[in-house]
Design a protein around this motif. Structure first.
Motif, short mmCIF file in Angstrom:
data_model
loop_
_atom_site.label_atom_id
_atom_site.label_comp_id
_atom_site.label_asym_id
_atom_site.label_seq_id
_atom_site.Cartn_x
_atom_site.Cartn_y
_atom_site.Cartn_z
N LEU A 74 -11.52 -1.12 7.23
CA LEU A 74 -10.58 -0.37 6.41
C LEU A 74 -9.45 0.11 7.31
O LEU A 74 -9.69 0.74 8.34
N ASP A 75 -8.23 -0.20 6.94
CA ASP A 75 -7.06 0.19 7.72
C ASP A 75 -6.81 1.69 7.56
O ASP A 75 -6.46 2.15 6.48
N SER A 76 -6.99 2.43 8.65
CA SER A 76 -6.76 3.89 8.59
C SER A 76 -5.28 4.22 8.50
O SER A 76 -4.92 5.35 8.13
N GLU A 77 -4.43 3.26 8.88
CA GLU A 77 -2.98 3.45 8.90
C GLU A 77 -2.56 4.61 9.79
O GLU A 77 -1.41 5.05 9.77
N ALA A 78 -3.50 5.14 10.61
CA ALA A 78 -3.25 6.33 11.44
C ALA A 78 -2.64 7.44 10.60
O ALA A 78 -1.78 8.20 11.04
N ASN A 79 -3.12 7.57 9.36
CA ASN A 79 -2.55 8.52 8.39
C ASN A 79 -3.57 9.62 8.10
O ASN A 79 -4.54 9.41 7.36
N PRO A 80 -3.41 10.82 8.68
CA PRO A 80 -4.38 11.88 8.48
C PRO A 80 -4.59 12.27 7.02
O PRO A 80 -5.70 12.62 6.62
N SER A 81 -3.54 12.19 6.19
CA SER A 81 -3.66 12.63 4.80
C SER A 81 -4.60 11.73 3.99
O SER A 81 -5.17 12.18 2.99
N ARG A 82 -4.78 10.50 4.43
CA ARG A 82 -5.65 9.57 3.71
C ARG A 82 -7.07 9.52 4.28
O ARG A 82 -7.94 8.83 3.74
N ALA A 83 -7.30 10.24 5.37
CA ALA A 83 -8.58 10.14 6.07
C ALA A 83 -9.79 10.52 5.21
O ALA A 83 -10.78 9.77 5.17
N PRO A 84 -9.77 11.66 4.50
CA PRO A 84 -10.96 11.99 3.69
C PRO A 84 -11.25 10.95 2.61
O PRO A 84 -12.41 10.58 2.39
N GLN A 85 -10.20 10.47 1.95
CA GLN A 85 -10.37 9.46 0.91
C GLN A 85 -10.93 8.16 1.49
O GLN A 85 -11.87 7.57 0.93
N ASN A 86 -10.39 7.72 2.61
CA ASN A 86 -10.86 6.48 3.23
C ASN A 86 -12.30 6.59 3.72
O ASN A 86 -13.10 5.68 3.56
N MET A 87 -12.61 7.74 4.33
CA MET A 87 -13.98 7.97 4.81
C MET A 87 -14.96 7.98 3.64
O MET A 87 -16.04 7.38 3.70
N SER A 88 -14.59 8.65 2.56
CA SER A 88 -15.46 8.71 1.37
C SER A 88 -15.67 7.31 0.79
O SER A 88 -16.79 6.99 0.34
N ARG A 89 -14.63 6.50 0.81
CA ARG A 89 -14.77 5.13 0.28
C ARG A 89 -15.80 4.34 1.08
O ARG A 89 -16.64 3.64 0.50
N LEU A 90 -15.78 4.48 2.40
CA LEU A 90 -16.74 3.75 3.23
C LEU A 90 -18.16 4.26 3.02
O LEU A 90 -19.11 3.48 2.90
N VAL A 91 -18.31 5.58 2.97
CA VAL A 91 -19.65 6.17 2.92
C VAL A 91 -20.24 6.12 1.51
O VAL A 91 -21.38 5.68 1.31
N ARG A 92 -19.46 6.56 0.52
CA ARG A 92 -19.99 6.65 -0.84
C ARG A 92 -19.81 5.36 -1.62
O ARG A 92 -20.64 5.01 -2.46
N GLY A 93 -18.71 4.65 -1.35
CA GLY A 93 -18.45 3.41 -2.08
C GLY A 93 -19.12 2.20 -1.46
O GLY A 93 -19.94 1.53 -2.10
#
Length: 389
Positions: A74-93
């Motif tokens: 998953l491309d983090s885009e080095a974007n802190p504002s998207r970090a919780p959403q991206n992390m949740s997608r990996l863990v919960r999705g």
């Protein structure tokens, strides 16, 4: 704490008692969620970490504890504002077994919140913010990289031992830079040195001429700096062009020049840095790693590559210890905490806060290479007193 060998024996016994459940678990692949930058400014770092990780696993049949490996990138885009959403997608999705990332410290802050909420086992292969294994430490979070303090602290004593008594420090005015120079200042002043001036440059400004004029007027014995990427290239080149290099030695964190040698060119010759790795480290483990990495990717590895490689080796050792069973989180966390690696960077183990205990090397740029001239600090452990776990 058990050694990894002791833990392996315990795990074998447990596995024998629960063979049915482990056999069932072993039929599914181990999912590795990679939350790294694959576009933008930090793309090269994300790719190097991924390359190192994949090299380590390929050398072990692309298996962890007898189970196949599946990458979820998953491309983090080095974007802190998207970090919780991206992390949740990996863990919960995607329901990954391990999350590996990030590069950017701001992204790490968002990831850590989700790691705390979900208990997801998270391995940080780069981001150097001290809080990750200090104030915000968690049993399920590990670091295979460094903290800003760890790579800068040893240079303070190096500077003093080389006869420097009055030093100017300069960095960007942001958390990473200020953590880095704080480490240098701590050890340098403890040895008896004086910080003549601390210069904080607005981030991400790379116009350094006025600051260099200020340094020239201060006439310190040396300058210590933290800049990285394009900022590091600009600073080293401007420093040399100003004529300061010939009279005032330039010292820095290894990230000043790591990955930048070709762009810096002649201006970098003689610059001293401290870092936990150098591509020229003359050990059997590093020579083998460099050869394998060059064969696989057609280029020399850097610090980011070795951090990815050691993340893979850590997973390999821990998953073998638990017989491939990821269902018992406490056992898996204990196995990860007990890992000891004979890494390309040197001996590597983990502190109580899950921060790497490792050598920090003194490096000098000679003929366009980082030559290791000494161990600046052997088996340096970060003082994470605020960690409560």
């Amino acid at each position: 704490m058990k050694t990894i060998k002791q833990y392996a024996l315990t795990s074998m016994f447990v596995a024998g008692l629960a063979a049915g459940s482990v056999a069932q678990a072993s039929s599914d692949p181990v999912k590795l969620g990679l939350m790294l930058p694959y576009t933008g400014t930090y793309t090269a770092l994300g790719e190097a970490i991924t390359n190192g990780l994949e090299l380590a696993l390929s050398q072990h049949g692309n298996q962890l504890g007898g189970r196949d490996v599946q990458y979820v990138k998953l491309d983090s885009e080095a974007n802190p504002s998207r970090a919780p959403q991206n992390m949740s997608r990996l863990v919960r999705g995607d329901k990954v077994d391990f999350v590996i990332g990030p590069v950017h410290s701001g992204v790490a802050m968002g990831m850590l919140r989700v790691a705390q909420q979900t208990g997801a086992i998270t391995i940080i292969p780069n981001a150097g913010l001290g809080a990750a294994t200090n104030e915000l430490c968690q049993p399920n979070v590990f670091r295979t990289s460094f903290s800003m303090w760890q790579d800068s602290y040893p240079m303070g004593k190096v500077a003093y031992d080389r006869g420097h008594r009055r030093v100017v420090t300069i960095t960007w005015d942001y958390a990473g830079g200020k953590e880095d120079i704080a480490g240098f200042e701590e050890s340098f002043t403890a040895a008896g040195g004086e910080i003549v001036r601390q210069i904080l440059v607005p981030f991400p400004n790379t116009e350094f001429q006025s600051y260099l004029a200020q340094i020239a007027s201060d006439r310190p014995d040396a300058v210590y700096t933290f800049f990285a990427g394009g900022g590091g290239v600009s600073f080293v080149r401007d420093y040399a062009a100003s004529g300061l290099k010939d009279s005032i030695p330039l010292l820095g964190s290894g990230f000043l020049t790591d990955g930048n040698l070709a762009a810096i060119g002649e201006a970098g010759e003689g610059v001293l840095t401290t870092l936990h790795y150098a591509e020229t480290l003359d050990t059997p483990q590093n020579r083998a790693f460099v050869e394998a990495y060059q064969a696989a990717y057609g280029q020399l590895p850097d610090t980011y590559a070795v951090q990815g490689y050691d993340t893979g080796m850590m997973l390999i050792q821990a998953m073998e210890a638990v017989g491939g069973d990821t269902s018992d989180r406490e056992q898996l966390i204990e196995a990860l905490a007990s890992v000891e690696l004979d890494s390309p960077r040197g001996p590597l183990s983990f502190s109580r806060s899950h921060h790497p205990i490792q050598n920090v090397y003194l490096r000098e740029i000679r003929d366009g290479r980082h030559e290791v001239i000494d161990i600046a600090y052997e088996n340096l452990e970060v003082p994470d007193e605020a960690c409560r776990m």
